[in-house]
Enzyme design. Structure first.
Site, PDB file in Angstrom:
ATOM      1  N   ASP A   1       0.630   4.858  -0.170  1.00  0.00           N
ATOM      2  CA  ASP A   1      -0.177   6.304  -0.034  1.00  0.00           C
ATOM      3  C   ASP A   1       0.750   7.546  -0.150  1.00  0.00           C
ATOM      4  O   ASP A   1       1.757   7.669   0.526  1.00  0.00           O
ATOM      5  CB  ASP A   1      -0.789   6.063   1.595  1.00  0.00           C
ATOM      6  CG  ASP A   1      -2.023   7.235   1.598  1.00  0.00           C
ATOM      7  OD1 ASP A   1      -2.024   8.223   1.010  1.00  0.00           O
ATOM      8  OD2 ASP A   1      -2.955   6.657   2.022  1.00  0.00           O
TER       9      ASP A   1
ATOM     10  N   ASP B   1       0.879  -1.052  -0.099  1.00  0.00           N
ATOM     11  CA  ASP B   1      -0.002   0.069  -0.104  1.00  0.00           C
ATOM     12  C   ASP B   1       1.064   1.244  -0.106  1.00  0.00           C
ATOM     13  O   ASP B   1       1.535   1.600   1.102  1.00  0.00           O
ATOM     14  CB  ASP B   1      -0.954  -0.045   1.386  1.00  0.00           C
ATOM     15  CG  ASP B   1      -1.898   1.213   1.402  1.00  0.00           C
ATOM     16  OD1 ASP B   1      -1.937   1.893   0.333  1.00  0.00           O
ATOM     17  OD2 ASP B   1      -2.382   1.371   2.409  1.00  0.00           O
TER      18      ASP B   1
ATOM     19  N   ASP C   1       2.792   1.172   3.652  1.00  0.00           N
ATOM     20  CA  ASP C   1       2.332   0.971   5.125  1.00  0.00           C
ATOM     21  C   ASP C   1       2.431  -0.498   5.263  1.00  0.00           C
ATOM     22  O   ASP C   1       1.674  -1.371   4.684  1.00  0.00           O
ATOM     23  CB  ASP C   1       0.806   1.311   5.059  1.00  0.00           C
ATOM     24  CG  ASP C   1       0.241   0.976   6.324  1.00  0.00           C
ATOM     25  OD1 ASP C   1       0.767   0.340   7.327  1.00  0.00           O
ATOM     26  OD2 ASP C   1      -0.966   1.578   6.712  1.00  0.00           O
TER      27      ASP C   1
END
Ligand code: SF4
Ligand SMILES: [Zn+2]
Lengths: 325, 447
Positions: A101, A99, A276
């Site tokens: 972001d 992930d 993450d």
């Protein structure tokens, strides 16, 4: 670019409009539709997090009906596969997920509050780097990219790794992001030889070299790295064009060997927060459903078919945004 | 050349030796051949009868004792175990190995502490035996065994899934290319030499892979196979009517050896003139930072405060307060074999503090519990269970310096803080002072 109001929350009316007029089950990726009965779905109806969980749909049609009627604030689907998804029981396997972001990239060069074109583009570069290693060193296949609304998800469905445990996932993460400080001394029978990571054009040292280069070229005077003080940061910035020219030995000389080691450590630990990691090691995580609306920012969570040409501000903006006054 | 079975008892050669022995009878009786070999080992200490194994049974226990003492006992004497490195002992050694696997498999199963110790001891034994060989001989035997363990020269990294996830092998220390692990020089040169500039590819191979990595892979595979074998024995024994009483007796003796070696742990001196023994917690002696977390955190950093900071502190303070002075790595089961102290004393304290946080920790985040477990050494799982122990390491308490960086709001130093560098040392010091005071009071009363 047209001057429209980007990245503001969608109203309940806009959500309705989106799910009833624009959304199409065909936008849900194959790899989810195919395994729909084995996955858990979760929904956030009022914008307070996915409280409506443990949902299961036997057919794509039922999912379609649900979305069109409930027009949720957000929709999620598990990366895990279960024999009994309704109780999250009998876990069989899970995608391996990364992930990225844009908002949380520690070395983004923009200064925006949420996300902007610059940091989204940087997120994309990081994604490409990770995928490069997943495909090259680890030879993994069946890798998909999803634009999440604020960054990207890499979803790996290679059958060789879908049943691995969290520990192995965390080692893979550290390997591909460059979170281990590379060795620089190796013992032979009667001597020690030193090879800095940048003279080793393969294996983990090579992965690290690429990540290191990316990081150094994206630092600025406000960057915050463990082990690196202001003076050292200044020197790094001063000499970093040497790295751009692949003149590593010279760069190390200018910085000094002890301080170079510090830079390595600082970058290695920073690399860990490029993604993450909690998401990657969680075997039961739910992720935003591709095709669903990210209502906080009024963008579509979108399966990315071609990352080279994908432009979130073109391909992931729902129609209602253009109709805003 | 040294026999393959001396390094890998699970090899065909090893199995043959076991088959030749046939019956179990006789493993208890005195064996002159064995005793002869032992006493003739080059630097074997024979001044005391107890140094000399007299039967297969004895030898099996010596094998475990060697490992346990080497790891835990400061007064370990290599000379008492020199026979383990005498190649003449091979036949006896292999049988002792199988006895151990069977005893542990039958009685404790593959997830026990006993099993873990046997697997580790086998690894250490191989390392030590290899180190006594010449370079050529060593290389030859390693290659030989590897070839028989690996069915193909194309070695997919996922083949080592178990070894990597248990950190027996580290992914970043292996050279991976196109999904394969590179072990052989030819393969290495073919793939990389055209990319290497200004360095000798052969030398680079020797440094980065070479015998070192091959040996590691071989040893770790034998260890894994040992574990698998213990598991098979365990499964098979469920179907059997009555396990052999000799095995059960051996199993009991193995436990005794382990327990007595744990008790020698505490021998190390301490800086306070008395040894710091594990004992019930005394919250009054906690340092300011720990007291603060115990009250519950109202602001940010709850997660780190409870999981990274409090969990290691409480568990070491209760179970192994002398970790820094003894400087011996342990697992929780070494000091709390049934995990009853963890369950009944330590976790309740930590959960109590977590509940007092605002908002409470653990309520809706099962992942936090997993992280907590990981810090105790029980891997990424919801609850501490012996079978998972060792998947992660038992985190030692953060130093004051780290607290100041990561959780600055916790550190409110008092006078005692000036003398220490770690909250655990603070606790030990206070505890000691406290005990001394109590003694004085009671002494005064006596007068
Ligand atoms: S100095 Fe150390 S022991 Fe004292 S409060 Fe700070 S962190 Fe705790
Ligand atoms: Zn930005």
């Amino acid at each position: 670019m047209v001057n429209i109001e980007y990245l503001t929350p969608a109203s309940p009316e806009e959500r309705k409009k989106y799910y009833r007029e624009e959304w199409d089950i065909k936008q849900v990726p194959e790899y989810i539709v195919h395994s729909i009965q084995e996955r858990e779905f979760g929904f956030d109806h009022i914008g307070r997090g996915p409280n409506d969980r443990y949902k299961v749909f036997q057919t794509p049609d039922l999912l379609k009906r649900f979305l069109k009627v409930r027009t949720p604030f957000a929709a999620y689907c598990s990366v895990a596969f279960y024999d009994k998804p309704r109780r999250r029981d009998r876990w069989t396997k899970a995608e391996l997920v990364f992930d990225v972001d844009a908002k949380d990239i520690p070395i983004r060069t923009c200064e925006c509050e949420g996300v902007c074109e610059i940091c989204l583009n940087e997120a994309r570069e990081i994604v490409l780097n990770i995928i490069d290693t997943l495909k090259g060193d680890l030879s993994l296949e069946n890798i998909h990219i999803v634009y999440s609304g604020r960054g990207y998800h890499i979803r790996v469905l290679d059958h060789n790794i879908m049943s691995i445990n969290s520990d192995l996932r965390s080692q893979i993460v550290k390997y591909v992001v460059g979170a281990y400080v590379p060795e620089n001394e190796y013992s032979l029978d009667f001597e020690k030889v030193s090879y800095e990571h940048f003279v080793i054009p393969f294996g983990y040292p090579n992965v690290f070299t690429k990540r290191f280069k990316y990081a150094i070229l994206h630092l600025n005077e406000n960057s915050d790295l463990d082990e690196v003080n202001k003076k050292l940061l200044k020197d790094i910035l001063k000499h970093r064009q040497l790295i751009e020219l692949e003149n590593w030995g010279m760069f190390k000389n200018k910085i000094g060997p002890m301080r170079y080691r510090k830079v390595l450590k600082g970058i290695a630990s920073m690399n860990m927060s490029l993604i993450d990691a909690k998401v990657s090691i969680d075997l039961k995580r739910i992720l935003r459903l591709p095709s669903s609306l990210h209502s906080m920012v009024s963008m579509k969570c979108t399966e990315v078919k071609n990352i080279e040409t994908f432009d979130p501000f073109d391909d992931a903006v729902p129609k209602f945004v253009y109709e805003r006054k | 050349m040294v026999s393959v079975a001396f390094i890998n008892p699970l090899s065909d050669e090893g199995k043959m030796i076991v088959r030749e022995l046939g019956e179990f009878n006789g493993v208890l009786s005195e064996n002159d051949d064995l005793m002869n070999i032992v006493t003739k080992s080059r630097s074997q200490e024979i001044s005391n009868d107890s140094f000399i194994p007299r039967s297969y049974f004895d030898l099996a226990l010596k094998r475990i004792e060697w490992y346990a003492k080497k790891k835990n006992d400061r007064n370990f004497e290599h000379k008492q175990y020199d026979f383990l490195f005498n190649q003449d002992i091979i036949k006896f050694d292999v049988i002792a190995f199988y006895l151990l696997c069977q005893a542990i498999g039958v009685k404790y199963g593959p997830n026990s502490r006993e099993s873990r110790v046997l697997v580790e001891s086998q690894g250490k034994l191989i390392e030590n035996r290899l180190s006594k060989l010449s370079k050529t001989e060593r290389n030859l035997i390693v290659t030989n065994i590897l070839n028989s363990l690996l069915s193909s020269t194309h070695l997919k990294w996922t083949f080592f899934e178990d070894l990597i996830s248990s950190k027996k092998l580290k992914m970043h220390e292996l050279i991976l290319d196109k999904g394969e692990i590179i072990l052989e020089m030819d393969d290495f040169l073919e793939r990389f030499s055209y990319k290497i500039h200004g360095r000798k590819p052969e030398k680079m191979y020797e440094a980065l892979i070479g015998d070192r990595i091959k040996e590691q892979v071989m040893i770790k595979m034998v260890m894994q196979n040992t574990e698998n074998y213990i598991q098979q024995v365990g499964e098979r024994s469920h179907r059997e009517i009555e396990p052999n009483p000799i095995l059960l007796e051996l199993a009991d003796k193995i436990s005794e050896v382990l327990i007595s070696s744990v008790q020698t742990f505490g021998k190390g001196g301490s800086s306070y003139g008395i040894s710091i023994k594990a004992s019930a917690l005394n919250p009054k002696s906690f340092p300011p930072c720990v007291k603060k977390v115990m009250e519950g955190m109202k602001s940010g950093g709850r997660n780190d405060a409870i999981i990274m900071f409090l969990t290691p502190f409480i568990s070491y303070a209760r179970l192994y307060p002398s970790v820094f002075s003894e400087n011996i790595t342990k697992q929780i089961s070494d000091v709390d074999p049934t995990l009853s102290i963890i369950q009944n004393e330590i976790l309740p304290l930590i959960f109590g503090a977590a509940e007092r946080c605002n908002p409470p920790l653990f309520e809706d985040q099962p992942q936090d519990k997993v992280n907590l477990n990981a810090k105790l050494g029980f891997g990424m799982h919801q609850h501490p269970e012996l079978k998972n122990e060792g998947e992660t390491t038992w985190y030692t308490p953060m130093s004051c310096e780290k607290v100041k960086i990561h959780l600055p709001s916790l550190c409110k130093p008092d006078e005692t803080c000036k003398k220490i560098g770690n909250p655990l040392s603070y606790y030990n010091r206070k505890l000691w002072a406290f005990k001394k005071e109590m003694k004085n009071i009671s002494n005064n009363k006596d007068k």
